[in-house]
Write a protein that holds these residues in place. Sequence first.
Motif, short mmCIF file in Angstrom:
data_model
loop_
_atom_site.label_atom_id
_atom_site.label_comp_id
_atom_site.label_asym_id
_atom_site.label_seq_id
_atom_site.Cartn_x
_atom_site.Cartn_y
_atom_site.Cartn_z
N ILE A 1 0.84 -1.21 0.00
CA ILE A 1 0.00 0.00 0.00
C ILE A 1 0.87 1.25 0.00
CG2 ILE A 1 -1.61 1.37 1.40
CD1 ILE A 1 -2.86 -1.36 2.29
N LYS A 2 1.89 1.28 0.87
CA LYS A 2 2.79 2.43 0.92
C LYS A 2 3.48 2.64 -0.43
CE LYS A 2 4.13 2.23 5.83
NZ LYS A 2 5.25 1.95 6.74
N SER A 3 4.00 1.56 -0.98
CA SER A 3 4.74 1.63 -2.24
C SER A 3 3.85 2.13 -3.38
CB SER A 3 5.32 0.26 -2.59
OG SER A 3 5.92 0.28 -3.85
N THR A 4 2.67 1.55 -3.50
CA THR A 4 1.77 1.93 -4.59
C THR A 4 1.28 3.36 -4.42
OG1 THR A 4 1.10 -0.40 -4.73
CG2 THR A 4 -0.22 1.19 -5.95
N CYS B 1 1.93 6.52 -6.99
CA CYS B 1 0.84 7.34 -7.52
C CYS B 1 0.94 8.80 -7.07
CB CYS B 1 -0.50 6.78 -7.08
SG CYS B 1 -0.87 5.16 -7.78
N GLY B 2 1.90 9.09 -6.18
CA GLY B 2 2.06 10.45 -5.68
C GLY B 2 0.95 10.83 -4.71
N MET B 3 0.46 9.84 -3.94
CA MET B 3 -0.65 10.07 -3.02
C MET B 3 -0.26 9.66 -1.61
SD MET B 3 -3.62 8.34 -5.40
CE MET B 3 -5.03 8.99 -4.50
N GLN C 1 -0.35 5.49 -11.67
CA GLN C 1 1.01 5.65 -11.16
C GLN C 1 1.71 6.76 -11.94
OE1 GLN C 1 2.78 1.80 -11.58
NE2 GLN C 1 1.69 0.95 -9.85
N ARG C 2 2.61 7.43 -11.26
CA ARG C 2 3.41 8.45 -11.93
C ARG C 2 4.41 7.75 -12.84
NH1 ARG C 2 4.91 12.96 -7.39
NH2 ARG C 2 2.84 13.84 -7.27
N LEU C 3 4.86 8.49 -13.84
CA LEU C 3 5.86 7.93 -14.74
C LEU C 3 7.20 7.84 -14.02
CD1 LEU C 3 5.05 9.82 -18.06
CD2 LEU C 3 4.37 7.52 -17.40
N SER C 4 7.92 6.76 -14.28
CA SER C 4 9.25 6.61 -13.71
C SER C 4 10.21 7.56 -14.44
CB SER C 4 9.73 5.17 -13.87
OG SER C 4 9.96 4.88 -15.24
N ASP C 5 11.42 7.70 -13.90
CA ASP C 5 12.42 8.55 -14.56
C ASP C 5 12.72 8.02 -15.96
OD1 ASP C 5 12.57 10.23 -12.39
OD2 ASP C 5 14.33 9.23 -11.52
N LYS C 6 12.76 6.70 -16.09
CA LYS C 6 13.03 6.09 -17.40
C LYS C 6 11.89 6.41 -18.38
CE LYS C 6 13.97 1.62 -19.54
NZ LYS C 6 14.08 0.17 -19.34
N GLU C 7 10.65 6.35 -17.89
CA GLU C 7 9.51 6.65 -18.75
C GLU C 7 9.46 8.14 -19.10
OE1 GLU C 7 6.47 3.16 -17.24
OE2 GLU C 7 6.63 5.01 -16.08
N LEU C 8 9.81 9.01 -18.14
CA LEU C 8 9.87 10.45 -18.43
C LEU C 8 10.92 10.74 -19.49
CD1 LEU C 8 9.48 12.05 -14.89
CD2 LEU C 8 7.88 12.20 -16.81
N PHE D 1 8.30 2.66 -25.39
CA PHE D 1 7.76 3.60 -24.40
C PHE D 1 6.28 3.34 -24.14
CE2 PHE D 1 5.41 7.52 -23.53
CZ PHE D 1 5.94 7.80 -22.28
N LEU D 2 5.50 3.16 -25.19
CA LEU D 2 4.07 2.93 -25.02
C LEU D 2 3.80 1.64 -24.26
CD1 LEU D 2 2.72 4.11 -28.49
CD2 LEU D 2 2.58 5.30 -26.30
N GLN D 3 4.54 0.59 -24.55
CA GLN D 3 4.36 -0.66 -23.83
C GLN D 3 4.73 -0.49 -22.36
OE1 GLN D 3 6.66 -3.43 -26.15
NE2 GLN D 3 4.95 -3.89 -27.51
N SER D 4 5.79 0.22 -22.09
CA SER D 4 6.22 0.47 -20.71
C SER D 4 5.17 1.27 -19.96
CB SER D 4 7.55 1.21 -20.71
OG SER D 4 7.89 1.60 -19.42
N ALA D 5 4.61 2.29 -20.58
CA ALA D 5 3.61 3.13 -19.92
C ALA D 5 2.33 2.36 -19.65
CB ALA D 5 3.32 4.36 -20.78
N GLN D 6 1.96 1.47 -20.54
CA GLN D 6 0.73 0.70 -20.34
C GLN D 6 0.87 -0.29 -19.19
OE1 GLN D 6 0.19 -0.93 -24.23
NE2 GLN D 6 -0.91 0.85 -24.99
N THR D 7 1.99 -0.96 -19.08
CA THR D 7 2.14 -1.94 -18.01
C THR D 7 2.39 -1.27 -16.68
OG1 THR D 7 4.49 -2.20 -18.50
CG2 THR D 7 2.99 -3.77 -19.53
N ALA D 8 2.95 -0.08 -16.66
CA ALA D 8 3.25 0.61 -15.40
C ALA D 8 1.98 1.06 -14.69
CB ALA D 8 4.15 1.81 -15.65
#
Length: 149
Positions: A37-40, A44-46, A63-70, A125-132
């Motif tokens: 719960i804490k991690s998720t 999500c920035g919540m 979830q927020r985008l990771s540095d790699k996704e940004l 990138f799109l595949q990474s964003a969808q699974t994240a």
Amino acid sequence: MAYEEDTSKQQSEQEKPVVKRDKVVVTKVTEQELAQIKSTADQCGMTRSDFIRARALGYKPRQRLSDKELDGLRQLAACRTDMVNFANALHGLTDNEKIRLFRHQPTMLDWYEKVAYVTDRVTDFLQSAQTANSYPAGTTNEKAKEDGA
């Protein structure tokens, strides 16, 4: 004077109503569930409270985008700029110049290799964003799992 009244009236209408949350809901979780719960919530920035409330009310926080996704998003924006510049350059050519360009095999092969690299990065990138953005299973009932909650 009327202007001041209108301005203060607009400001009071624009202010968000204060929601007083004074009711407490308590539930017990395992150490592993608390860590998840804490991690998720962090991803999500919540806050944990906001995250749990959102999930309990049927919302699916993203979830927020990771540095790699940004970084991938920035590269995607740069690729778009390159494509727009290429399209603008082609637009400025006459039909005969375009035909000559597209019939020149070394130029077209070089262009294809660059475009293939760009499209591969966009796909990654799109595949990474969808699974994240998927929510971990195992915390909802069976029907919600089937619905993708």
